[in-house]
Scaffold this active site. Sequence first.
Site, PDB file in Angstrom:
ATOM      1  N   ASP A 204      19.021  -2.554  17.194  1.00 17.48           N
ATOM      2  CA  ASP A 204      17.770  -3.381  18.031  1.00 17.48           C
ATOM      3  C   ASP A 204      17.217  -2.101  18.397  1.00 17.48           C
ATOM      4  OD1 ASP A 204      16.500  -4.353  19.827  1.00 17.48           O
ATOM      5  OD2 ASP A 204      18.163  -4.671  21.180  1.00 17.48           O
ATOM      6  N   VAL A 205      15.675  -2.127  17.342  1.00 16.73           N
ATOM      7  CA  VAL A 205      14.819  -1.588  17.563  1.00 16.73           C
ATOM      8  C   VAL A 205      13.502  -1.338  18.812  1.00 16.73           C
ATOM      9  CG1 VAL A 205      14.575  -0.803  15.333  1.00 16.73           C
ATOM     10  CG2 VAL A 205      13.304  -2.582  15.980  1.00 16.73           C
TER      11      VAL A 205
ATOM     12  N   TYR B 162       2.187 -13.645  22.584  1.00 10.99           N
ATOM     13  CA  TYR B 162       2.248 -13.695  21.573  1.00 10.99           C
ATOM     14  C   TYR B 162       0.700 -12.779  20.837  1.00 10.99           C
ATOM     15  CZ  TYR B 162       3.208 -13.863  15.980  1.00 10.99           C
ATOM     16  OH  TYR B 162       3.153 -13.472  15.002  1.00 10.99           O
TER      17      TYR B 162
ATOM     18  N   LYS C 131       0.026  -8.725  20.227  1.00 12.21           N
ATOM     19  CA  LYS C 131      -0.579  -8.781  18.521  1.00 12.21           C
ATOM     20  C   LYS C 131      -1.479  -8.055  19.241  1.00 12.21           C
ATOM     21  CE  LYS C 131       2.700 -10.196  15.640  1.00 12.21           C
ATOM     22  NZ  LYS C 131       3.745  -9.541  14.859  1.00 12.21           N
TER      23      LYS C 131
ATOM     24  N   THR D 257       6.858 -17.821   5.752  1.00 13.87           N
ATOM     25  CA  THR D 257       7.986 -17.683   5.975  1.00 13.87           C
ATOM     26  C   THR D 257       9.512 -18.485   6.074  1.00 13.87           C
ATOM     27  OG1 THR D 257       7.349 -16.128   7.150  1.00 13.87           O
ATOM     28  CG2 THR D 257       6.766 -15.297   5.530  1.00 13.87           C
TER      29      THR D 257
HETATM   30  N1  LIG Z   1       5.360 -15.122   9.015  1.00 11.41           N
HETATM   31  C1  LIG Z   1       4.287 -16.280   9.799  1.00 11.41           C
HETATM   32  O1  LIG Z   1       3.278 -17.342   8.988  1.00 11.41           O
HETATM   33  C2  LIG Z   1       3.224 -14.680  10.286  1.00 11.41           C
HETATM   34  C3  LIG Z   1       1.756 -14.733  10.252  1.00 11.41           C
HETATM   35  C4  LIG Z   1       1.845 -13.875  11.606  1.00 11.41           C
HETATM   36  C5  LIG Z   1       2.150 -12.523  11.735  1.00 11.41           C
HETATM   37  N2  LIG Z   1       4.124 -11.957  11.254  1.00 11.41           N
HETATM   38  C6  LIG Z   1       3.870 -11.497  11.796  1.00 11.41           C
HETATM   39  O2  LIG Z   1       5.538 -11.443  10.200  1.00 11.41           O
HETATM   40  C7  LIG Z   1       6.180 -10.305  10.797  1.00 11.41           C
HETATM   41  C8  LIG Z   1       7.480 -10.815  10.475  1.00 11.41           C
HETATM   42  O3  LIG Z   1       7.715 -10.648   9.370  1.00 11.41           O
HETATM   43  P1  LIG Z   1       9.161 -11.908   8.301  1.00 11.41           P
HETATM   44  O4  LIG Z   1       8.798 -12.615   7.995  1.00 11.41           O
HETATM   45  O5  LIG Z   1       9.731 -10.215   8.197  1.00 11.41           O
HETATM   46  O6  LIG Z   1      10.184 -12.177  10.223  1.00 11.41           O
HETATM   47  P2  LIG Z   1      11.519 -13.075   9.913  1.00 11.41           P
HETATM   48  O7  LIG Z   1      11.776 -13.411  10.904  1.00 11.41           O
HETATM   49  O8  LIG Z   1      11.887 -13.108   9.005  1.00 11.41           O
HETATM   50  O9  LIG Z   1      12.225 -11.497   9.817  1.00 11.41           O
HETATM   51  C9  LIG Z   1      11.698 -10.144  11.361  1.00 11.41           C
HETATM   52  C10 LIG Z   1      13.573  -9.444  11.297  1.00 11.41           C
HETATM   53  O10 LIG Z   1      13.586  -9.196  11.966  1.00 11.41           O
HETATM   54  C11 LIG Z   1      14.596  -8.903  13.249  1.00 11.41           C
HETATM   55  N3  LIG Z   1      13.849  -8.579  14.605  1.00 11.41           N
HETATM   56  C12 LIG Z   1      13.300  -9.095  15.361  1.00 11.41           C
HETATM   57  N4  LIG Z   1      13.739  -8.419  16.486  1.00 11.41           N
HETATM   58  C13 LIG Z   1      14.090  -7.444  16.530  1.00 11.41           C
HETATM   59  C14 LIG Z   1      14.606  -6.070  16.950  1.00 11.41           C
HETATM   60  N5  LIG Z   1      14.457  -5.675  18.364  1.00 11.41           N
HETATM   61  N6  LIG Z   1      15.509  -4.911  16.243  1.00 11.41           N
HETATM   62  C15 LIG Z   1      16.139  -5.435  15.617  1.00 11.41           C
HETATM   63  N7  LIG Z   1      15.221  -6.294  14.312  1.00 11.41           N
HETATM   64  C16 LIG Z   1      14.978  -7.216  14.610  1.00 11.41           C
HETATM   65  C17 LIG Z   1      15.064 -10.658  13.096  1.00 11.41           C
HETATM   66  O11 LIG Z   1      16.539 -10.044  13.019  1.00 11.41           O
HETATM   67  C18 LIG Z   1      14.607 -10.691  11.763  1.00 11.41           C
HETATM   68  O12 LIG Z   1      15.607 -10.778  10.776  1.00 11.41           O
HETATM   69  C19 LIG Z   1       5.634 -10.600  11.986  1.00 11.41           C
HETATM   70  O13 LIG Z   1       5.745  -9.573  13.268  1.00 11.41           O
HETATM   71  C20 LIG Z   1       5.458 -11.603  12.900  1.00 11.41           C
HETATM   72  O14 LIG Z   1       5.101 -11.452  13.927  1.00 11.41           O
HETATM   73  C21 LIG Z   1       4.236 -13.494  10.411  1.00 11.41           C
END
Ligand SMILES: NC(=O)c1ccc[n+]([C@@H]2O[C@H](COP(=O)([O-])OP(=O)(O)OC[C@H]3O[C@@H](n4cnc5c(N)ncnc54)[C@H](O)[C@@H]3O)[C@@H](O)[C@H]2O)c1
Length: 262
Positions: free
Chosen positions: A69-70, A164, A168, A199
């Site tokens: 957990d980061v 959020y 951000k 996604t």
């Molecule tokens: N999909 C969109 O439309 C969109 C838009 C803007 C920004 N983003 C940003 O993109 C990034 C995520 O994209 P993604 O598609 O890879 O998301 P995702 O949710 O598929 O993957 C993120 C992963 O991070 C893990 N995670 C969450 N908290 C954690 C922690 N404390 N320690 C370790 N792991 C942890 C989750 O379990 C998940 O598996 C985020 O920063 C999100 O805010 C996405």
Amino acid sequence: MADRLKGKVAVVTGAAPRGEGVGNGMATAILFAREGARVVLVNRSAERAEKLAKQIKQEGGEASVFAGDVARAEACEAMAAHAVKTYGRLDILHNNVGIGAPGTPETVKLEDWHKVIEANLTTTMLCTKACLPRMKAGGGGSVIMVSSIAGALGLMGSPGAVAYSTAKAGLHGFTMSVAADYATQNIRANCIVVGSVHTPMVAHLGAEARERRKNMVPMQTEGTAWDIAYGAVYLASDESRWVTGITLPIDGGLVNLRAWPR
Ligand SMILES: NC(=O)c1ccc[n+]([C@@H]2O[C@H](COP(=O)([O-])OP(=O)(O)OC[C@H]3O[C@@H](n4cnc5c(N)ncnc54)[C@H](O)[C@@H]3O)[C@@H](O)[C@H]2O)c1
């Protein structure tokens, strides 16, 4: 496979998506590996990260898993140590972990506010803190932040997502601060602004919301995680060796053309 990241070691946080499909972290980890980087896949779920590691290895890439957990400083320190122990160095940190929660200042639950600030900002700070000494030891590095159109540059906000948007927006200040502090040490810090990409993170949005998101985009098309990952490869590689402190929107024109009529 090309060699744009050959010899480099990359850490990608939140690399495995939470559901079916390709997340931003997953696409970035895959492209980093295709470009020759050895990649540490960081996730709370070792199982999902192992699945991704297998996929990368099947393609001929190199990846290892760090489960943790980061949001916890000890986990971040162990993560950075794992990268150096496994691969001998650490060059790239892709701070992908992030979550959202609904609410205005009047309606957001305080618990959600803290969770969102922690998942987007504190994780990024702790991972960067742990990786910087290793980058310095290796002669430089690239730190990449993952922001959103929801908080881009602190100039845009997203309705009903106060935590959020705030978190951000904070990443932009963080990026500039790290870029300024480490510029003379060949460590670069840059920030990607992710647009309306489809996604697993937004899979819960229905077809109507998905269409609405697409229609907001000047290019009138939907982005994918791969669009984000291609930008990350550039910022991670030596092609951007003279680029630091920038914000790179990958959003079909949404942020920079926000006055565009539609
Ligand atoms: N999909 C969109 O439309 C969109 C838009 C803007 C920004 N983003 C940003 O993109 C990034 C995520 O994209 P993604 O598609 O890879 O998301 P995702 O949710 O598929 O993957 C993120 C992963 O991070 C893990 N995670 C969450 N908290 C954690 C922690 N404390 N320690 C370790 N792991 C942890 C989750 O379990 C998940 O598996 C985020 O920063 C999100 O805010 C996405």
